[in-house]
Enzyme design. Structure first.
Site, PDB file in Angstrom:
ATOM      1  N   LYS A 297      28.483  39.059  43.342  1.00 34.89           N
ATOM      2  CA  LYS A 297      28.096  40.316  42.757  1.00 34.89           C
ATOM      3  C   LYS A 297      28.589  40.455  41.318  1.00 34.89           C
ATOM      4  O   LYS A 297      28.039  41.235  40.539  1.00 34.89           O
ATOM      5  CB  LYS A 297      28.703  41.473  43.579  1.00 34.89           C
ATOM      6  CG  LYS A 297      28.350  41.488  45.025  1.00 34.89           C
ATOM      7  CD  LYS A 297      29.161  42.621  45.694  1.00 34.89           C
ATOM      8  CE  LYS A 297      29.205  42.408  47.171  1.00 34.89           C
ATOM      9  NZ  LYS A 297      30.169  43.313  47.815  1.00 34.89           N
TER      10      LYS A 297
ATOM     11  N   GLU B 274      27.312  34.217  35.095  1.00 35.76           N
ATOM     12  CA  GLU B 274      28.484  34.626  35.871  1.00 35.76           C
ATOM     13  C   GLU B 274      29.370  35.540  35.047  1.00 35.76           C
ATOM     14  O   GLU B 274      29.367  35.462  33.810  1.00 35.76           O
ATOM     15  CB  GLU B 274      29.310  33.378  36.221  1.00 35.76           C
ATOM     16  CG  GLU B 274      29.148  32.898  37.632  1.00 35.76           C
ATOM     17  CD  GLU B 274      29.892  33.738  38.651  1.00 35.76           C
ATOM     18  OE1 GLU B 274      30.086  34.945  38.438  1.00 35.76           O
ATOM     19  OE2 GLU B 274      30.261  33.171  39.689  1.00 35.76           O
TER      20      GLU B 274
ATOM     21  N   ASP C 154      36.916  30.870  36.372  1.00 35.33           N
ATOM     22  CA  ASP C 154      38.364  30.970  36.599  1.00 35.33           C
ATOM     23  C   ASP C 154      38.873  29.583  37.012  1.00 35.33           C
ATOM     24  O   ASP C 154      39.021  28.703  36.170  1.00 35.33           O
ATOM     25  CB  ASP C 154      38.562  32.048  37.671  1.00 35.33           C
ATOM     26  CG  ASP C 154      39.998  32.458  37.885  1.00 35.33           C
ATOM     27  OD1 ASP C 154      40.868  32.016  37.134  1.00 35.33           O
ATOM     28  OD2 ASP C 154      40.276  33.225  38.824  1.00 35.33           O
TER      29      ASP C 154
ATOM     30  N   LYS D  31      38.427  31.744  31.629  1.00 39.49           N
ATOM     31  CA  LYS D  31      39.888  31.744  31.767  1.00 39.49           C
ATOM     32  C   LYS D  31      40.350  30.294  31.918  1.00 39.49           C
ATOM     33  O   LYS D  31      40.700  29.847  33.023  1.00 39.49           O
ATOM     34  CB  LYS D  31      40.218  32.557  33.025  1.00 39.49           C
ATOM     35  CG  LYS D  31      41.415  33.465  32.912  1.00 39.49           C
ATOM     36  CD  LYS D  31      41.719  34.074  34.272  1.00 39.49           C
ATOM     37  CE  LYS D  31      41.755  35.563  34.235  1.00 39.49           C
ATOM     38  NZ  LYS D  31      42.157  36.152  35.537  1.00 39.49           N
TER      39      LYS D  31
ATOM     40  N   ASP E 193      35.709  42.950  39.889  1.00 37.72           N
ATOM     41  CA  ASP E 193      36.296  43.902  40.829  1.00 37.72           C
ATOM     42  C   ASP E 193      37.722  43.538  41.223  1.00 37.72           C
ATOM     43  O   ASP E 193      38.179  42.422  41.002  1.00 37.72           O
ATOM     44  CB  ASP E 193      35.463  43.948  42.114  1.00 37.72           C
ATOM     45  CG  ASP E 193      35.705  42.721  43.002  1.00 37.72           C
ATOM     46  OD1 ASP E 193      35.621  41.584  42.480  1.00 37.72           O
ATOM     47  OD2 ASP E 193      36.002  42.898  44.189  1.00 37.72           O
TER      48      ASP E 193
HETATM   49  C1  PRP Z   1      34.448  35.823  41.307  1.00 40.17           C
HETATM   50  C2  PRP Z   1      33.546  35.640  40.111  1.00 40.17           C
HETATM   51  C3  PRP Z   1      33.145  34.207  40.201  1.00 40.17           C
HETATM   52  C4  PRP Z   1      34.356  33.539  40.819  1.00 40.17           C
HETATM   53  C5  PRP Z   1      35.126  32.820  39.770  1.00 40.17           C
HETATM   54  O1  PRP Z   1      33.649  36.025  42.421  1.00 40.17           O
HETATM   55  O2  PRP Z   1      32.440  36.516  40.158  1.00 40.17           O
HETATM   56  O3  PRP Z   1      32.033  34.034  41.076  1.00 40.17           O
HETATM   57  O4  PRP Z   1      35.150  34.584  41.382  1.00 40.17           O
HETATM   58  O5  PRP Z   1      36.270  32.245  40.315  1.00 40.17           O
HETATM   59  P1  PRP Z   1      36.525  30.683  40.401  1.00 40.17           P
HETATM   60  O6  PRP Z   1      36.195  30.076  39.062  1.00 40.17           O
HETATM   61  O7  PRP Z   1      38.016  30.623  40.702  1.00 40.17           O
HETATM   62  O8  PRP Z   1      35.714  30.132  41.519  1.00 40.17           O
HETATM   63  P2  PRP Z   1      34.148  36.576  43.839  1.00 40.17           P
HETATM   64  O9  PRP Z   1      34.282  35.451  44.814  1.00 40.17           O
HETATM   65  O10 PRP Z   1      35.376  37.425  43.639  1.00 40.17           O
HETATM   66  O11 PRP Z   1      32.923  37.434  44.320  1.00 40.17           O
HETATM   67  P3  PRP Z   1      32.157  38.630  43.580  1.00 40.17           P
HETATM   68  O12 PRP Z   1      31.363  38.020  42.451  1.00 40.17           O
HETATM   69  O13 PRP Z   1      31.268  39.184  44.648  1.00 40.17           O
HETATM   70  O14 PRP Z   1      33.198  39.594  43.076  1.00 40.17           O
END
Ligand code: PRP
Length: 178
Positions: free
Chosen positions: A42, A98, A102, A130, A158
Site C-alpha cells: 500500500k 514504491e 529499505d 535508505k 505507515d
Molecule cells: C514497506 C514499503 C516497501 C517495503 C520496503 O512495505 O512500502 O514495500 O516496506 O522495505 P524493504 O526494502 O526492507 O523490503 P510494507 O511491507 O510495510 O507494506 P505496506 O506498503 O503495505 O506498508
C-alpha cells in the site's frame, strides 16, 4: 503537524518539486514507450498518484501488493506478492513505483518476479532510498530522496497502518513505536 510526529523531514512542497523533476526525468526515456507504471501497495499509493500526474506522456497503470513480514519495525525477509500485475507484462517497459527502498528485500523479490514474465525492461522508482539499511543488492533507477536511517511516516508510509495520509514525510516520535 500530527502530534505523534517529531519533525517534518520532507515537506509537501519539497516532495511536489522533486516529483515534478522525476516526471521530467522519466519522460526522457519513456516518452514513446507507453510504459506500465506499477504501484506497489500500500505504501506506494500516494507517491504513485502524484508521480503519474507529473508524467506528461502516455502510460498505463497496474497495482500489486507486496507484504513483507515484520515485527513492527524490521523485515523478516519473507515477501508475499499478489495482484493482477502478472498479466500482459511480456515485451512491456515496467516502472515499479514504491515509497521506500529499505533492506531491499521487497524490491529484489518484486523485480525477480517481474523479470520472469519477459518484460522489455524493468526499472525502479522510489520516493525514499535508505541505503544504510540495505541487506539485498538492489538499486533504484529513479530516487526522490536518499534519506537517513530514521523512522519515517506519511505520504504513504505507515506505522501500524496509521499516518499514510499525512501530506509530508515526518519522523515518528520514538515513544510511539518503542
Ligand atoms: C514497506 C514499503 C516497501 C517495503 C520496503 O512495505 O512500502 O514495500 O516496506 O522495505 P524493504 O526494502 O526492507 O523490503 P510494507 O511491507 O510495510 O507494506 P505496506 O506498503 O503495505 O506498508
Amino acid at each position: 503537524m500530527n502530534a505523534d510526529v517529531e519533525s517534518v523531514y520532507y515537506s509537501q512542497e519539497q516532495i511536489q518539486a522533486r516529483v515534478a523533476e522525476l516526471g521530467r526525468r522519466l519522460e526522457e526515456f519513456y516518452t514513446d514507450k507507453n510504459p506500465i507504471f506499477l504501484c506497489v501497495l500500500k505504501g506506494g499509493c500516494v507517491f504513485f498518484a502524484d508521480l503519474i500526474r507529473a508524467c506528461a506522456f502516455p502510460l498505463e497503470t497496474r497495482f500489486i501488493k507486496a507484504s513483507s513480514y515484520r515485527d513492527g519495525v524490521s523485515s523478516s525477509g519473507m515477501v508475499d506478492i499478489s495482484g493482477d500485475a502478472g498479466t500482459e507484462i511480456a515485451g512491456r517497459h515496467i516502472v515499479i513505483v514504491e515509497d521506500i527502498l529499505d533492506t531491499g528485500i521487497t524490491l529484489k523479490r518484486m523485480r525477480a518476479y517481474l523479470e520472469e514474465l519477459g518484460p522489455a525492461s524493468v526499472s525502479i522508482c522510489v520516493l525514499l532510498d535508505k541505503k544504510e539499511r540495505r541487506v539485498e543488492t538492489v538499486d533504484a533507477d529513479y530516487i526522490g530522496f536518499s534519506c537517513d536511517n530514521l523512522f519515517f511516516v506519511g505520504y504513504g508510509l505507515d506505522y501500524a497502518e496509521k499516518y499514510r495520509n499525512l501530506p509530508y514525510v515526518g519522523v515518528l516520535k520514538p515513544e510511539i513505536y518503542s
